[in-house]
Design a protein around this motif. Structure first.
Motif, PDB file in Angstrom:
ATOM      1  N   GLU A  41      -5.871 -25.180  41.488  1.00 48.78           N
ATOM      2  CA  GLU A  41      -5.194 -25.609  42.863  1.00 48.78           C
ATOM      3  C   GLU A  41      -6.315 -25.257  43.706  1.00 48.78           C
ATOM      4  OE1 GLU A  41      -1.419 -24.140  43.299  1.00 48.78           O
ATOM      5  OE2 GLU A  41      -0.532 -25.711  41.728  1.00 48.78           O
ATOM      6  N   LEU A  42      -6.739 -24.002  43.858  1.00 46.97           N
ATOM      7  CA  LEU A  42      -7.720 -23.348  44.616  1.00 46.97           C
ATOM      8  C   LEU A  42      -9.014 -23.244  43.862  1.00 46.97           C
ATOM      9  CD1 LEU A  42      -5.667 -20.620  46.382  1.00 46.97           C
ATOM     10  CD2 LEU A  42      -6.060 -22.731  47.227  1.00 46.97           C
ATOM     11  N   LYS A  43      -9.979 -23.786  44.291  1.00 45.76           N
ATOM     12  CA  LYS A  43     -11.222 -23.799  43.581  1.00 45.76           C
ATOM     13  C   LYS A  43     -11.931 -22.335  43.064  1.00 45.76           C
ATOM     14  CE  LYS A  43     -15.674 -26.687  42.926  1.00 45.76           C
ATOM     15  NZ  LYS A  43     -14.961 -27.576  41.952  1.00 45.76           N
ATOM     16  N   HIS A  44     -11.702 -21.575  44.468  1.00 46.78           N
ATOM     17  CA  HIS A  44     -12.276 -20.305  44.218  1.00 46.78           C
ATOM     18  C   HIS A  44     -11.275 -19.192  43.802  1.00 46.78           C
ATOM     19  CE1 HIS A  44      -9.627 -20.114  47.861  1.00 46.78           C
ATOM     20  NE2 HIS A  44      -9.817 -18.805  47.877  1.00 46.78           N
ATOM     21  N   LYS A  45     -10.408 -19.703  43.365  1.00 48.38           N
ATOM     22  CA  LYS A  45      -9.226 -18.833  42.687  1.00 48.38           C
ATOM     23  C   LYS A  45      -8.647 -19.583  41.452  1.00 48.38           C
ATOM     24  CE  LYS A  45      -7.763 -15.818  46.202  1.00 48.38           C
ATOM     25  NZ  LYS A  45      -6.521 -15.374  47.365  1.00 48.38           N
ATOM     26  N   PRO A  46      -9.605 -20.070  40.317  1.00 45.59           N
ATOM     27  CA  PRO A  46      -9.084 -20.702  39.148  1.00 45.59           C
ATOM     28  C   PRO A  46      -8.407 -19.878  38.240  1.00 45.59           C
ATOM     29  CG  PRO A  46     -11.459 -20.072  38.909  1.00 45.59           C
ATOM     30  CD  PRO A  46     -10.995 -19.686  40.587  1.00 45.59           C
ATOM     31  N   PRO A  47      -7.528 -20.267  37.696  1.00 41.71           N
ATOM     32  CA  PRO A  47      -6.651 -19.564  36.612  1.00 41.71           C
ATOM     33  C   PRO A  47      -7.317 -19.101  35.520  1.00 41.71           C
ATOM     34  CG  PRO A  47      -6.014 -21.853  36.232  1.00 41.71           C
ATOM     35  CD  PRO A  47      -7.017 -21.929  37.678  1.00 41.71           C
ATOM     36  N   ASN A  48      -6.989 -17.910  34.973  1.00 39.91           N
ATOM     37  CA  ASN A  48      -7.764 -17.486  33.742  1.00 39.91           C
ATOM     38  C   ASN A  48      -7.000 -17.677  32.547  1.00 39.91           C
ATOM     39  OD1 ASN A  48      -8.652 -15.773  31.464  1.00 39.91           O
ATOM     40  ND2 ASN A  48      -9.328 -14.160  32.952  1.00 39.91           N
ATOM     41  N   PRO A  49      -7.573 -18.624  31.413  1.00 41.52           N
ATOM     42  CA  PRO A  49      -8.788 -19.176  31.393  1.00 41.52           C
ATOM     43  C   PRO A  49      -8.917 -20.521  32.071  1.00 41.52           C
ATOM     44  CG  PRO A  49      -7.845 -19.473  29.434  1.00 41.52           C
ATOM     45  CD  PRO A  49      -6.877 -18.786  30.165  1.00 41.52           C
ATOM     46  N   SER A  50     -10.182 -20.924  32.609  1.00 43.74           N
ATOM     47  CA  SER A  50     -10.163 -22.347  32.911  1.00 43.74           C
ATOM     48  C   SER A  50     -11.668 -22.365  33.139  1.00 43.74           C
ATOM     49  CB  SER A  50      -9.634 -22.511  34.226  1.00 43.74           C
ATOM     50  OG  SER A  50     -10.109 -21.687  35.349  1.00 43.74           O
ATOM     51  N   SER A  51     -12.134 -23.738  33.206  1.00 43.86           N
ATOM     52  CA  SER A  51     -13.673 -23.994  33.495  1.00 43.86           C
ATOM     53  C   SER A  51     -13.452 -25.606  33.839  1.00 43.86           C
ATOM     54  CB  SER A  51     -14.371 -23.858  32.347  1.00 43.86           C
ATOM     55  OG  SER A  51     -15.659 -24.157  32.363  1.00 43.86           O
ATOM     56  N   SER A  52     -14.435 -25.852  34.979  1.00 41.66           N
ATOM     57  CA  SER A  52     -14.812 -27.029  35.639  1.00 41.66           C
ATOM     58  C   SER A  52     -15.991 -27.457  35.151  1.00 41.66           C
ATOM     59  CB  SER A  52     -14.456 -27.134  36.986  1.00 41.66           C
ATOM     60  OG  SER A  52     -15.309 -26.070  37.864  1.00 41.66           O
ATOM     61  N   VAL A  53     -16.571 -26.697  34.046  1.00 36.85           N
ATOM     62  CA  VAL A  53     -17.986 -27.252  33.425  1.00 36.85           C
ATOM     63  C   VAL A  53     -17.609 -28.582  32.844  1.00 36.85           C
ATOM     64  CG1 VAL A  53     -19.347 -26.880  31.606  1.00 36.85           C
ATOM     65  CG2 VAL A  53     -18.827 -25.164  33.206  1.00 36.85           C
ATOM     66  N   SER A  54     -16.382 -29.046  32.575  1.00 38.65           N
ATOM     67  CA  SER A  54     -16.077 -30.313  31.970  1.00 38.65           C
ATOM     68  C   SER A  54     -16.565 -31.419  33.043  1.00 38.65           C
ATOM     69  CB  SER A  54     -14.649 -30.609  31.669  1.00 38.65           C
ATOM     70  OG  SER A  54     -13.773 -30.126  32.609  1.00 38.65           O
ATOM     71  N   GLU A  55     -16.370 -31.318  34.059  1.00 38.07           N
ATOM     72  CA  GLU A  55     -16.753 -32.146  35.176  1.00 38.07           C
ATOM     73  C   GLU A  55     -18.302 -32.545  34.988  1.00 38.07           C
ATOM     74  OE1 GLU A  55     -15.091 -30.930  39.005  1.00 38.07           O
ATOM     75  OE2 GLU A  55     -13.453 -30.460  38.277  1.00 38.07           O
ATOM     76  N   LEU A  56     -18.951 -31.508  34.919  1.00 33.01           N
ATOM     77  CA  LEU A  56     -20.413 -31.390  34.933  1.00 33.01           C
ATOM     78  C   LEU A  56     -21.051 -32.422  33.527  1.00 33.01           C
ATOM     79  CD1 LEU A  56     -23.538 -31.101  35.523  1.00 33.01           C
ATOM     80  CD2 LEU A  56     -23.276 -28.727  35.015  1.00 33.01           C
ATOM     81  N   VAL A  57     -20.306 -31.957  32.557  1.00 35.23           N
ATOM     82  CA  VAL A  57     -20.467 -32.570  31.255  1.00 35.23           C
ATOM     83  C   VAL A  57     -20.225 -34.048  31.334  1.00 35.23           C
ATOM     84  CG1 VAL A  57     -19.876 -32.611  28.709  1.00 35.23           C
ATOM     85  CG2 VAL A  57     -20.243 -30.435  29.831  1.00 35.23           C
ATOM     86  N   SER A  58     -19.074 -34.357  32.013  1.00 33.24           N
ATOM     87  CA  SER A  58     -18.677 -35.885  32.189  1.00 33.24           C
ATOM     88  C   SER A  58     -19.896 -36.697  32.677  1.00 33.24           C
ATOM     89  CB  SER A  58     -17.245 -35.891  32.915  1.00 33.24           C
ATOM     90  OG  SER A  58     -16.264 -35.509  31.915  1.00 33.24           O
ATOM     91  N   GLU A  59     -20.409 -35.847  33.809  1.00 36.26           N
ATOM     92  CA  GLU A  59     -21.477 -36.494  34.520  1.00 36.26           C
ATOM     93  C   GLU A  59     -22.778 -36.877  33.987  1.00 36.26           C
ATOM     94  OE1 GLU A  59     -24.044 -35.632  38.674  1.00 36.26           O
ATOM     95  OE2 GLU A  59     -21.946 -35.487  38.930  1.00 36.26           O
ATOM     96  N   LEU A  60     -22.936 -35.837  32.956  1.00 40.17           N
ATOM     97  CA  LEU A  60     -24.226 -36.036  31.929  1.00 40.17           C
ATOM     98  C   LEU A  60     -23.979 -37.004  31.011  1.00 40.17           C
ATOM     99  CD1 LEU A  60     -24.879 -32.074  31.420  1.00 40.17           C
ATOM    100  CD2 LEU A  60     -26.343 -33.766  32.797  1.00 40.17           C
ATOM    101  N   GLU A  61     -22.971 -37.252  30.415  1.00 44.21           N
ATOM    102  CA  GLU A  61     -22.477 -38.157  29.681  1.00 44.21           C
ATOM    103  C   GLU A  61     -22.828 -39.584  30.297  1.00 44.21           C
ATOM    104  OE1 GLU A  61     -18.956 -38.164  26.895  1.00 44.21           O
ATOM    105  OE2 GLU A  61     -18.407 -36.670  28.412  1.00 44.21           O
ATOM    106  N   LEU A  62     -22.188 -39.873  31.601  1.00 43.85           N
ATOM    107  CA  LEU A  62     -22.577 -41.012  32.479  1.00 43.85           C
ATOM    108  C   LEU A  62     -24.038 -41.186  32.749  1.00 43.85           C
ATOM    109  CD1 LEU A  62     -19.798 -40.807  35.044  1.00 43.85           C
ATOM    110  CD2 LEU A  62     -19.751 -42.250  33.119  1.00 43.85           C
ATOM    111  N   ALA A  63     -24.684 -40.220  33.042  1.00 46.87           N
ATOM    112  CA  ALA A  63     -26.043 -40.226  33.307  1.00 46.87           C
ATOM    113  C   ALA A  63     -26.846 -40.784  31.771  1.00 46.87           C
ATOM    114  CB  ALA A  63     -26.802 -39.000  33.681  1.00 46.87           C
ATOM    115  N   SER A  64     -26.509 -40.242  30.693  1.00 47.62           N
ATOM    116  CA  SER A  64     -26.926 -40.695  29.584  1.00 47.62           C
ATOM    117  C   SER A  64     -26.873 -42.122  29.286  1.00 47.62           C
ATOM    118  CB  SER A  64     -26.625 -39.740  28.512  1.00 47.62           C
ATOM    119  OG  SER A  64     -25.196 -39.898  27.860  1.00 47.62           O
ATOM    120  N   LYS A  65     -25.789 -42.567  29.775  1.00 43.24           N
ATOM    121  CA  LYS A  65     -25.692 -43.991  29.484  1.00 43.24           C
ATOM    122  C   LYS A  65     -26.174 -44.907  30.733  1.00 43.24           C
ATOM    123  CE  LYS A  65     -21.359 -42.801  26.815  1.00 43.24           C
ATOM    124  NZ  LYS A  65     -19.897 -42.596  27.075  1.00 43.24           N
TER     125      LYS A  65
END
Length: 210
Positions: free
Chosen positions: A179-203
């Motif tokens: 809910e708050l980007k600077h206070k994400p729950p433990n555990p969590s990771s928004s690296v998945s958003e970056l990985v999704s972008e890499l997937e799109l770029a690779s295509k």
């Protein structure tokens, strides 16, 4: 480049002031070893299955989140002045005990950069390539668990399962909503958003605007 480490298994090619239509992505990480190694390996894995090549330039700063965002802005501006601007810029940081994270989030949003934050640290994203982990964790506990899979210290093993990034994304989705980007729950990771972008770029596809 002073103390910065500029890494990348794939160099950003320029020829007579022009470059190919491949997406050019800058990833600046807080860590100087594990994170750059991971994104290099993932890019290589995606490129092996894709028609288009990702131009990936990970930079490890070894500093706090605000320094990472400022470094990314500096690298982006330098490349823009050279006439070969990045198509996308991402910063990869941990929550840890960083007091500058809220300010880093504000600056990244203002400068239209992606910010991939892991709580408590990047190791949770790595562990999700191997197994589920939804319980509150410390960085030390995650490092100990990763040892069981051959991830020792800050270096990734040659047989790291980059192909299981889809599993990692699915496990990240099971965590509490950020809910708050600077206070994400433990555990969590928004690296998945970056990985999704890499997937799109690779295509050869363009990422959605932030």
């Amino acid at each position: 480049m002073n103390r910065r480490q500029v890494r990348g298994s794939q160099r950003i090619s320029k020829s007579h002031g022009k470059r190919s239509e491949n997406k050019k992505i800058l990833i600046v990480t807080e860590g100087v070893k594990t994170e750059p190694q991971y994104f290099e390996g993932l890019a290589a894995h995606l490129n092996a299955q894709a028609v288009h090549v990702i131009s990936l330039k990970p930079v490890g700063t070894g500093r706090d989140p605000m320094s990472v965002v400022r470094e990314a802005d500096s690298q982006r501006e330098k490349e823009r002045r050279n006439g070969d601007a990045f198509d996308s810029v991402w910063c990869v940081v941990d929550v840890d005990e960083h007091a500058t994270l809220p300010a880093a989030c504000t600056l990244a949003a203002r400068e239209k950069m992606g910010l991939a934050i892991s709580s408590p640290c990047f190791e949770i994203w790595l562990l999700w390539h191997y197994e589920d982990r939804l319980a509150w964790s410390t960085g030390g506990a995650l490092a100990q668990r990763l040892k069981k899979f051959g991830v020792l210290g800050k270096n990734l093993p040659a047989n790291f399962p980059y192909d299981r990034f889809v599993d990692a994304k699915q496990r990240a989705e099971k965590c509490a909503v950020i809910e708050l980007k600077h206070k994400p729950p433990n555990p969590s990771s928004s690296v998945s958003e970056l990985v999704s972008e890499l997937e799109l770029a690779s295509k050869g596809k363009s990422p959605q605007s932030r």
